[in-house]
Scaffold this active site. Structure first.
Site, PDB file in Angstrom:
ATOM      1  N   ALA A 175       0.843  -1.205   0.000  1.00  0.00           N
ATOM      2  CA  ALA A 175       0.000   0.000   0.000  1.00  0.00           C
ATOM      3  C   ALA A 175       0.874   1.249   0.000  1.00  0.00           C
ATOM      4  CB  ALA A 175      -0.936  -0.023   1.209  1.00  0.00           C
ATOM      5  N   ARG A 228       3.888   9.338  -1.780  1.00  0.00           N
ATOM      6  CA  ARG A 228       3.283   9.298  -0.447  1.00  0.00           C
ATOM      7  C   ARG A 228       3.613  10.575   0.306  1.00  0.00           C
ATOM      8  NH1 ARG A 228       4.507   3.476   2.253  1.00  0.00           N
ATOM      9  NH2 ARG A 228       6.336   3.399   0.908  1.00  0.00           N
ATOM     10  N   LYS A 231      11.140   1.343 -22.116  1.00  0.00           N
ATOM     11  CA  LYS A 231      11.161   2.213 -20.926  1.00  0.00           C
ATOM     12  C   LYS A 231      12.466   2.006 -20.156  1.00  0.00           C
ATOM     13  CE  LYS A 231       8.462   3.783 -17.014  1.00  0.00           C
ATOM     14  NZ  LYS A 231       7.507   3.400 -15.988  1.00  0.00           N
ATOM     15  N   ASN A 256      18.304   8.387 -16.253  1.00  0.00           N
ATOM     16  CA  ASN A 256      18.293   8.441 -14.782  1.00  0.00           C
ATOM     17  C   ASN A 256      19.670   8.413 -14.104  1.00  0.00           C
ATOM     18  OD1 ASN A 256      15.599   8.466 -15.286  1.00  0.00           O
ATOM     19  ND2 ASN A 256      15.064   6.919 -13.765  1.00  0.00           N
ATOM     20  N   SER A 261      13.146   9.979 -11.456  1.00  0.00           N
ATOM     21  CA  SER A 261      12.721   9.242 -10.254  1.00  0.00           C
ATOM     22  C   SER A 261      13.928   8.721  -9.466  1.00  0.00           C
ATOM     23  CB  SER A 261      11.804   8.082 -10.642  1.00  0.00           C
ATOM     24  OG  SER A 261      12.452   7.251 -11.587  1.00  0.00           O
TER      25      SER A 261
HETATM   26  P1  NAP Z   1       6.391   2.600  -2.631  1.00  0.00           P
HETATM   27  O1  NAP Z   1       5.627   3.860  -2.473  1.00  0.00           O
HETATM   28  O2  NAP Z   1       7.710   2.474  -1.943  1.00  0.00           O
HETATM   29  O3  NAP Z   1       5.444   1.400  -2.203  1.00  0.00           O
HETATM   30  C1  NAP Z   1       5.887   0.083  -2.092  1.00  0.00           C
HETATM   31  C2  NAP Z   1       5.037  -0.584  -1.050  1.00  0.00           C
HETATM   32  O4  NAP Z   1       5.374  -1.981  -0.996  1.00  0.00           O
HETATM   33  C3  NAP Z   1       5.248  -0.045   0.364  1.00  0.00           C
HETATM   34  O5  NAP Z   1       3.998   0.343   0.877  1.00  0.00           O
HETATM   35  C4  NAP Z   1       5.804  -1.223   1.136  1.00  0.00           C
HETATM   36  O6  NAP Z   1       5.344  -1.332   2.458  1.00  0.00           O
HETATM   37  C5  NAP Z   1       5.241  -2.374   0.347  1.00  0.00           C
HETATM   38  N1  NAP Z   1       5.933  -3.626   0.599  1.00  0.00           N
HETATM   39  C6  NAP Z   1       7.233  -3.939   0.406  1.00  0.00           C
HETATM   40  N2  NAP Z   1       7.473  -5.190   0.798  1.00  0.00           N
HETATM   41  C7  NAP Z   1       6.300  -5.695   1.238  1.00  0.00           C
HETATM   42  C8  NAP Z   1       5.906  -6.933   1.781  1.00  0.00           C
HETATM   43  N3  NAP Z   1       6.765  -7.946   1.943  1.00  0.00           N
HETATM   44  N4  NAP Z   1       4.618  -7.107   2.134  1.00  0.00           N
HETATM   45  C9  NAP Z   1       3.717  -6.107   1.986  1.00  0.00           C
HETATM   46  N5  NAP Z   1       4.029  -4.900   1.483  1.00  0.00           N
HETATM   47  C10 NAP Z   1       5.324  -4.694   1.121  1.00  0.00           C
HETATM   48  O7  NAP Z   1       6.678   2.296  -4.177  1.00  0.00           O
HETATM   49  P2  NAP Z   1       5.892   2.854  -5.460  1.00  0.00           P
HETATM   50  O8  NAP Z   1       6.375   4.227  -5.761  1.00  0.00           O
HETATM   51  O9  NAP Z   1       4.443   2.618  -5.294  1.00  0.00           O
HETATM   52  O10 NAP Z   1       6.496   1.913  -6.593  1.00  0.00           O
HETATM   53  C11 NAP Z   1       6.029   0.595  -6.841  1.00  0.00           C
HETATM   54  C12 NAP Z   1       6.539   0.197  -8.236  1.00  0.00           C
HETATM   55  O11 NAP Z   1       5.865   1.016  -9.205  1.00  0.00           O
HETATM   56  C13 NAP Z   1       8.042   0.466  -8.425  1.00  0.00           C
HETATM   57  O12 NAP Z   1       8.636  -0.532  -9.201  1.00  0.00           O
HETATM   58  C14 NAP Z   1       8.071   1.795  -9.156  1.00  0.00           C
HETATM   59  O13 NAP Z   1       9.222   1.979  -9.957  1.00  0.00           O
HETATM   60  C15 NAP Z   1       6.828   1.676 -10.031  1.00  0.00           C
HETATM   61  N6  NAP Z   1       6.269   2.977 -10.436  1.00  0.00           N
HETATM   62  C16 NAP Z   1       6.058   3.955  -9.536  1.00  0.00           C
HETATM   63  C17 NAP Z   1       5.526   5.165  -9.953  1.00  0.00           C
HETATM   64  C18 NAP Z   1       5.249   6.291  -8.974  1.00  0.00           C
HETATM   65  O14 NAP Z   1       4.913   7.405  -9.429  1.00  0.00           O
HETATM   66  N7  NAP Z   1       5.323   6.079  -7.670  1.00  0.00           N
HETATM   67  C19 NAP Z   1       5.233   5.370 -11.316  1.00  0.00           C
HETATM   68  C20 NAP Z   1       5.448   4.337 -12.219  1.00  0.00           C
HETATM   69  C21 NAP Z   1       5.987   3.139 -11.772  1.00  0.00           C
HETATM   70  P3  NAP Z   1       5.685  -0.291   3.641  1.00  0.00           P
HETATM   71  O15 NAP Z   1       4.758   0.850   3.440  1.00  0.00           O
HETATM   72  O16 NAP Z   1       5.364  -1.084   4.856  1.00  0.00           O
HETATM   73  O17 NAP Z   1       7.130   0.052   3.486  1.00  0.00           O
END
Ligand code: NAP
Length: 317
Positions: free
Chosen positions: A22, A145, A196, A204, A264
């Site tokens: 989440a 976040r 990508k 990056n 990023s």
């Molecule tokens: P994020 O905000 O760091 O979220 C990752 C989540 O995974 C965190 O809430 C984390 O929990 C959870 N997590 C990790 N290990 C876990 C486990 N064992 N069990 C349950 N939950 C777990 O990352 P994000 O930005 O959403 O990115 C996710 C992917 O999408 C990445 O590969 C990123 O490159 C890609 N992406 C992101 C964006 C963007 O704008 N954010 C855009 C395009 C692509 P905790 O909260 O407890 O740490």
């Protein structure tokens, strides 16, 4: 079972959407699906995170100046409930381990949507759960976040979903449509992910090493061109000719169009967060090595980035 939508109507619940992670993307998907009335269940890492989530009473989605709280159901990895449809929204370096923890919960007809950036983690997850259908996704949406359980929808974008095994589009794409999640089915999702990855590898790491916005790379055009040339050859040798087409032109177009933005990876390093380097330049270097392709600039950038991260005390893998 039925669920309320924000328009006050109710929608018969179909297959629940389990969302693993989440964070930014998991919350962005969860809140929009919940808003459309779908049955969404967050999977959090442990009891402590579940307790913190319950204290917050739900996920908050911030769009423009409007913040809305969505009291979405949540559970931990250890919950026994079977999973039919799973959105994996962890970082690339956490995905395999997180999916391993819930693999026994997957029903025989389970479908996973893997949202990770780069390449390598998707294949590792697919190998871990060969009985499940793993769909890969590539997203240009932007979210971050603002605090725990509070996500800001920062950049409108689009999601491409596809099946690396060339299977048909799933019927639940309709649910994304109803939820306002901009998407399309991609018949060649691997090509899109490779493209990508190549764009990310060309831009990056250099922004981290030169401490600059994307536009700052205009001063390093020779290095960018050298990287594009090696990445193009890599895409060709990895049987991704479509992804190789006009790579250098697009990289320069992206640098121009996003000149004021920080990449990023730059933001991750600036905020002392772990990067996804192993799934970007790390994956590209390994693929080049496996293919016997000489990519000296790519290797040099990967080595410099690794050293830089180590110097900063950040994980370098
Ligand atoms: P994020 O905000 O760091 O979220 C990752 C989540 O995974 C965190 O809430 C984390 O929990 C959870 N997590 C990790 N290990 C876990 C486990 N064992 N069990 C349950 N939950 C777990 O990352 P994000 O930005 O959403 O990115 C996710 C992917 O999408 C990445 O590969 C990123 O490159 C890609 N992406 C992101 C964006 C963007 O704008 N954010 C855009 C395009 C692509 P905790 O909260 O407890 O740490």
């Amino acid at each position: 079972m039925s669920a309320q939508t924000d328009s006050g109507t109710s929608r018969l619940a179909s297959t629940p959407w389990h969302i693993l992670g989440a964070g930014s993307m998991g919350s962005l998907w969860a809140t929009r699906l919940a808003r459309a009335g779908y049955d969404v269940r967050l999977i959090l890492r442990d009891e402590a995170r579940l307790h913190a989530y319950k204290t917050a009473q739900g996920l908050t989605l911030v769009e423009g100046n409007k913040a809305t709280l969505w009291p979405i159901a949540a559970q931990t990895l250890d919950t026994a409930e079977p999973i039919i449809r799973l959105l994996v929204a962890c970082k690339a370096y956490d995905a395999e381990h997180a999916v391993a923890r819930i693999a026994h919960r997957l029903s025989p007809d389970a479908q996973l949507i893997l949202l990770q950036n780069g390449l390598g983690s998707q294949q590792a997850v697919a190998a871990l759960v060969p009985q499940a259908r793993c769909l890969f996704a590539s997203s240009t949406e932007g979210a971050f976040r603002e605090g725990d359980w509070r996500v800001v929808f920062a950049g409108q974008g689009h999601n491409w979903l596809g099946d690396p095994q060339q299977g048909a589009a799933p019927s639940w794409l309709d649910e994304l449509q109803h939820s306002g999640i901009s998407h399309e089915w991609s018949p060649n999702i691997l090509s899109r992910l490779w493209r990508k990855l190549a764009l990310n590898c060309a831009i990056n790491p250099l922004t981290v090493l030169h401490q600059c916005r994307n536009g700052g790379l205009k001063a390093h055009a020779h290095t960018v061109d050298a990287l594009c040339s090696e990445l193009g050859a890599l895409l060709e040798i990895c049987a991704q000719p479509e992804a190789a087409a006009n790579l250098s032109t697009e990289v320069h177009r992206v640098i121009d169009a996003t000149a004021n933005n920080y990449a990023s990876m730059y933001q991750d390093v600036a905020q002392r967060r772990r990067t996804e380097i192993s799934y970007l330049t790390g994956y590209a270097c390994q693929a080049a090595q496996r293919s016997g392709l000489d990519t000296p600039h790519l290797h040099a950038i990967h080595q410099q980035l690794t050293a830089h991260l180590k110097h900063l005390g950040l994980p370098s893998h």
